[in-house]
Scaffold this motif. Structure first.
Motif, PDB file in Angstrom:
ATOM      1  N   ASN A 114      35.448  35.799  40.985  1.00 48.96           N
ATOM      2  CA  ASN A 114      36.823  35.307  40.833  1.00 48.96           C
ATOM      3  C   ASN A 114      37.490  35.881  39.593  1.00 48.96           C
ATOM      4  OD1 ASN A 114      38.546  33.617  42.301  1.00 48.96           O
ATOM      5  ND2 ASN A 114      37.069  31.942  42.205  1.00 48.96           N
ATOM      6  N   LYS A 115      36.794  35.832  38.464  1.00 51.69           N
ATOM      7  CA  LYS A 115      37.364  36.316  37.202  1.00 51.69           C
ATOM      8  C   LYS A 115      37.626  37.820  37.278  1.00 51.69           C
ATOM      9  CE  LYS A 115      35.105  32.665  34.618  1.00 51.69           C
ATOM     10  NZ  LYS A 115      33.892  32.332  33.873  1.00 51.69           N
ATOM     11  N   CYS A 116      36.714  38.543  37.906  1.00 51.55           N
ATOM     12  CA  CYS A 116      36.893  39.985  38.058  1.00 51.55           C
ATOM     13  C   CYS A 116      38.158  40.277  38.872  1.00 51.55           C
ATOM     14  CB  CYS A 116      35.670  40.582  38.752  1.00 51.55           C
ATOM     15  SG  CYS A 116      35.738  42.364  39.001  1.00 51.55           S
ATOM     16  N   LEU A 117      38.304  39.602  40.002  1.00 52.09           N
ATOM     17  CA  LEU A 117      39.453  39.849  40.883  1.00 52.09           C
ATOM     18  C   LEU A 117      40.771  39.377  40.271  1.00 52.09           C
ATOM     19  CD1 LEU A 117      37.792  38.941  44.292  1.00 52.09           C
ATOM     20  CD2 LEU A 117      38.477  41.221  43.509  1.00 52.09           C
ATOM     21  N   GLN A 118      40.721  38.304  39.465  1.00 57.33           N
ATOM     22  CA  GLN A 118      41.942  37.827  38.813  1.00 57.33           C
ATOM     23  C   GLN A 118      42.485  38.853  37.828  1.00 57.33           C
ATOM     24  OE1 GLN A 118      40.647  34.138  37.085  1.00 57.33           O
ATOM     25  NE2 GLN A 118      41.186  32.936  38.894  1.00 57.33           N
ATOM     26  N   GLN A 119      41.599  39.579  37.155  1.00 54.50           N
ATOM     27  CA  GLN A 119      42.019  40.538  36.138  1.00 54.50           C
ATOM     28  C   GLN A 119      42.329  41.923  36.701  1.00 54.50           C
ATOM     29  OE1 GLN A 119      38.964  40.609  33.159  1.00 54.50           O
ATOM     30  NE2 GLN A 119      39.092  38.418  32.772  1.00 54.50           N
ATOM     31  N   ALA A 120      41.829  42.210  37.894  1.00 58.68           N
ATOM     32  CA  ALA A 120      41.963  43.553  38.475  1.00 58.68           C
ATOM     33  C   ALA A 120      43.413  43.849  38.871  1.00 58.68           C
ATOM     34  CB  ALA A 120      41.060  43.674  39.699  1.00 58.68           C
TER      35      ALA A 120
END
Length: 195
Positions: A114-120
């Motif tokens: 989730n955190k990865c996709l939120q920042q991408a």
């Protein structure tokens, strides 16, 4: 919510109770690309390389040795919840000696994804439908222009003695307007057909 894909590869890392987690997310266009992405980015020295991908109505996930449902499904849920498509996420874990339990594993894998996709960086995913038409050689430049203005792409051209057969990918919203423009351009001779 409109669907998005990733503009480029994105990486996020965090430590949870002495285990290191690294999420790598990237765009994919086919199941074969997903397999190539996994081969390129899985760390064979790590304890687990759990993953999920979504490509339209197709999806796959893997817990890679973690208890069933604690890694792949939470990663897939992160992809779907954030409105992504044509995306693969691999969450790699290096075990740190502390058991997380099934709930902790699901939170760790899903949270890292989730955190990865939120920042991408997102890229709007334009859904296109296949179409085709035939035009005369002297109409080709204008047809190309009209297709581009409609937000479409020409994905194939086949020339023969009678003109050019075109394979197109068009946004559904632009189909009827483009059909009308092409008919006007050719005095009714060009017919846009759904493929």
């Amino acid at each position: 919510m409109s669907l998005s894909t990733l503009e480029a590869l994105w990486v996020f890392s965090e430590e949870i109770r002495k285990s290191r987690f690294r999420a790598i997310a990237g765009p994919i266009d086919s199941p074969d690309q997903a397999q190539a992405f996994l081969r390129a980015h899985a760390d064979l020295q790590a304890t687990h390389n759990c993953w999920a991908w979504k490509l339209g109505v197709q999806y796959r996930s893997s817990d890679d040795g973690e208890p069933g449902g604690t890694a792949g499904r939470p990663i897939l849920a992160a992809i779907e919840t954030q409105g992504y498509d044509r995306v693969m996420v691999i969450v790699t874990r290096w075990y740190g000696g502390i058991q997380l339990g099934t709930g902790g594993l699901a939170r760790a894998y899903g949270g890292c994804a989730n955190k990865c996709l939120q920042q991408a960086p997102r890229l709007p995913l334009v859904v296109r439908t296949p179409a085709r038409c035939n035009c005369a050689f002297n109409e080709l430049a204008l047809v190309r222009l009209r297709v581009a203005e409609a937000g479409g792409e020409i994905i194939g051209e086949r020339f023969d003695a009678n003109g050019v057969d075109l394979e197109l990918a068009l946004p559904p919203s632009g189909f009827s307007q483009l059909a009308e423009q092409l008919a006007q351009l050719s005095r009714g001779r060009i017919t846009l057909l759904a493929a």
